[in-house]
Design a protein around this motif. Structure first.
Motif, PDB file in Angstrom:
ATOM      1  N   THR A  91     109.773  30.259  50.193  1.00  0.00           N
ATOM      2  CA  THR A  91     110.543  30.083  48.892  1.00  0.00           C
ATOM      3  C   THR A  91     111.258  31.340  48.566  1.00  0.00           C
ATOM      4  O   THR A  91     112.650  30.972  48.159  1.00  0.00           O
ATOM      5  CB  THR A  91     109.565  29.701  47.627  1.00  0.00           C
ATOM      6  N   ASP A  92     110.860  32.408  48.606  1.00  0.00           N
ATOM      7  CA  ASP A  92     111.581  33.675  48.343  1.00  0.00           C
ATOM      8  C   ASP A  92     113.006  33.611  49.046  1.00  0.00           C
ATOM      9  O   ASP A  92     113.945  34.344  48.564  1.00  0.00           O
ATOM     10  CB  ASP A  92     110.851  34.937  48.051  1.00  0.00           C
ATOM     11  N   LYS A 117     115.374  31.264  48.249  1.00  0.00           N
ATOM     12  CA  LYS A 117     116.081  31.815  47.183  1.00  0.00           C
ATOM     13  C   LYS A 117     117.089  32.718  47.337  1.00  0.00           C
ATOM     14  O   LYS A 117     118.293  32.798  46.839  1.00  0.00           O
ATOM     15  CB  LYS A 117     115.319  32.054  45.927  1.00  0.00           C
ATOM     16  N   ARG A 118     116.817  33.555  48.307  1.00  0.00           N
ATOM     17  CA  ARG A 118     117.648  34.872  48.680  1.00  0.00           C
ATOM     18  C   ARG A 118     119.027  34.157  49.369  1.00  0.00           C
ATOM     19  O   ARG A 118     120.229  34.671  48.935  1.00  0.00           O
ATOM     20  CB  ARG A 118     117.044  35.880  49.299  1.00  0.00           C
ATOM     21  N   THR A 167     119.856  31.385  49.402  1.00  0.00           N
ATOM     22  CA  THR A 167     120.741  30.363  48.291  1.00  0.00           C
ATOM     23  C   THR A 167     121.655  31.489  47.384  1.00  0.00           C
ATOM     24  O   THR A 167     122.844  31.369  47.051  1.00  0.00           O
ATOM     25  CB  THR A 167     119.868  29.547  47.563  1.00  0.00           C
ATOM     26  N   TYR A 168     120.961  32.327  47.175  1.00  0.00           N
ATOM     27  CA  TYR A 168     121.749  33.670  46.131  1.00  0.00           C
ATOM     28  C   TYR A 168     122.757  34.122  46.754  1.00  0.00           C
ATOM     29  O   TYR A 168     123.922  34.409  46.269  1.00  0.00           O
ATOM     30  CB  TYR A 168     120.629  34.303  45.679  1.00  0.00           C
ATOM     31  N   GLY A 215     113.806  34.323  39.663  1.00  0.00           N
ATOM     32  CA  GLY A 215     113.435  33.764  40.729  1.00  0.00           C
ATOM     33  C   GLY A 215     114.523  33.596  41.843  1.00  0.00           C
ATOM     34  O   GLY A 215     114.311  33.451  42.958  1.00  0.00           O
ATOM     35  N   ALA A 216     115.939  33.466  41.303  1.00  0.00           N
ATOM     36  CA  ALA A 216     117.095  32.985  42.169  1.00  0.00           C
ATOM     37  C   ALA A 216     117.108  34.393  43.172  1.00  0.00           C
ATOM     38  O   ALA A 216     117.551  34.260  44.106  1.00  0.00           O
ATOM     39  CB  ALA A 216     118.257  32.901  41.288  1.00  0.00           C
ATOM     40  N   GLU A 217     116.902  35.473  42.500  1.00  0.00           N
ATOM     41  CA  GLU A 217     116.931  36.652  43.362  1.00  0.00           C
ATOM     42  C   GLU A 217     115.570  37.320  42.965  1.00  0.00           C
ATOM     43  O   GLU A 217     115.426  38.214  42.260  1.00  0.00           O
ATOM     44  CB  GLU A 217     118.179  37.468  43.087  1.00  0.00           C
TER      45      GLU A 217
END
Length: 380
Positions: A280-281, A284-285, A287-288, A361-363
């Motif tokens: 998930t992280d 998110k990275r 996606t960011y 959590g987005a980054e």
């Protein structure tokens, strides 16, 4: 010639002869042995009275008490005379009395030396039930059958067993994997969650293996043990290895279990599967990162559109044509749309900065944990 008679004995001398203590008594030679036996019995009685176990001598025929030691009085709060006037079954908790009567009935004619141990509660004068481990043995004295009951207070033992059961249940029911290994790294215990997490059918199949079997890097197990012996605690993220060779991300927290003297006994590890969190992280990275690229692309595209639009407006203003006003009007509309896009990517950039500052959590923020390098040194 007159015969001289012996002078009569004085009363004290006569009394000593009668009871066997005089110089000419035939029983005098047995007196030291009798004294020795009595002293021995007194010492033995003193030992029985000093023991922490309550001892009861019970007449098998009637179930009445023939004798008790001092500890029996201390535990139950009765005097010795009161105990001797009470049948042993009267000291048992009501739910155990029928079983005791059956024990007497079955073993009334049994040979001397039979022994049996069972758990029952004795009731004190205040009505408090004291859990006891009672060992009974049947003996014969002078043709009479007796039962010797030795009762040991197991209140502390039952409390300890109950606490251990609670702790064992907590370990067994924990959703985290729990592993206990000796100081050489050999597994002593693994709870069901650990066995399931690492792909083993039963926790018993894990016991006996070494720590290196559960890590993608086989040297990690030895390094963990060494680190714990030096530092007592460990927090670490690494790659675990499931049964069958499938790697996955895990979070470890470990500690050294010590005895009362502070000497290390074993190591305990608590393991969490963090594969989903890591993925998930990572998502998110990514996606960011893609969001940043999109914002940058929006800015570039706005400039690319606005530059030729300025050329169109310039040429339109230079010509004298009835459609010029229409061209300028539509150009103004396009410029307004581009301006809205500019505001959009600026707002997106602001959101990106906000997420970075607040770490929602987005980054994902940088994590701090102990990492053991391949050289065996600790890194932060």
């Amino acid at each position: 010639m007159s015969v001289h008679s012996e002078p009569p004995d004085d009363p004290d001398t006569l009394r000593e002869k009668i009871i066997g203590l005089g110089e000419t008594s035939l029983h005098k030679s047995y007196y030291p042995e009798l004294q020795s036996r009595l002293a021995e019995l007194e010492r033995f009685r003193a030992l029985l009275d000093q023991t922490h176990d309550a001892i009861f001598l019970i007449r098998t025929e009637t179930g009445n008490l023939a004798d008790v030691n001092a500890s029996a009085s201390t535990y139950l709060g009765y005097s010795k005379e009161e105990l001797l006037a009470t049948p042993f079954s009267g000291l048992l908790c009501p739910r155990k009395r029928a079983g005791f009567a059956e024990l007497l009935r079955k073993n009334r004619d049994i040979s001397s030396g039979f022994r049996q141990t069972y758990i029952a509660s004795l009731v004190s004068r205040e009505g408090r039930e004291i859990p006891m481990e009672i060992t009974v043995r049947f003996v014969a004295f002078g043709g009479d059958q007796y039962m010797v009951a030795i009762a040991r207070d197991i209140t502390d033992r039952l409390r300890t067993e109950r606490e251990l059961k609670i702790k064992e249940s907590a370990l067994e029911s924990s959703t985290n994997g729990i592993l206990i290994a000796d100081l050489a790294g050999t597994i002593l215990y693994a709870n069901p969650s650990f066995a399931s997490m690492f792909g083993y059918g039963e926790e018993g199949s894990v016991a006996g293996k070494t720590l290196e079997a559960f890590f993608a890097d086989p040297t990690i197990g030895e390094k963990i043990t060494g680190h714990l012996l030096d530092n007592s605690v460990l927090v670490k993220e690494t790659i675990g290895l499931r049964n069958g060779g499938v790697p996955f991300h895990i979070h470890l927290s470990g500690s050294i279990v010590q005895n009362d003297a502070g000497q290390p006994l074993c190591t305990m590890l608590i393991v969490m599967d963090i594969t989903e969190r890591i993925l998930t992280d990572q998502m998110k990275r990514e996606t960011y990162t893609q969001l940043g690229k999109n914002i940058e692309q929006f800015a570039i595209l706005g400039d690319h559109i606005r530059n030729p639009l300025q050329v169109i407006v310039g040429y339109a203003e230079m010509i004298d044509d009835p459609l010029t006003e229409k061209i300028l009007e539509q150009s103004c509309r396009i410029n307004g749309i581009i301006t809205q896009l500019d505001r959009g990517w600026v707002e997106s950039a602001n959101v990106r900065q906000f997420l970075r500052r607040h770490g929602d959590g987005a980054e994902p923020p940088a994590q701090t944990f102990v990492r053991i390098s391949t050289t065996g040194e600790e890194d932060s």
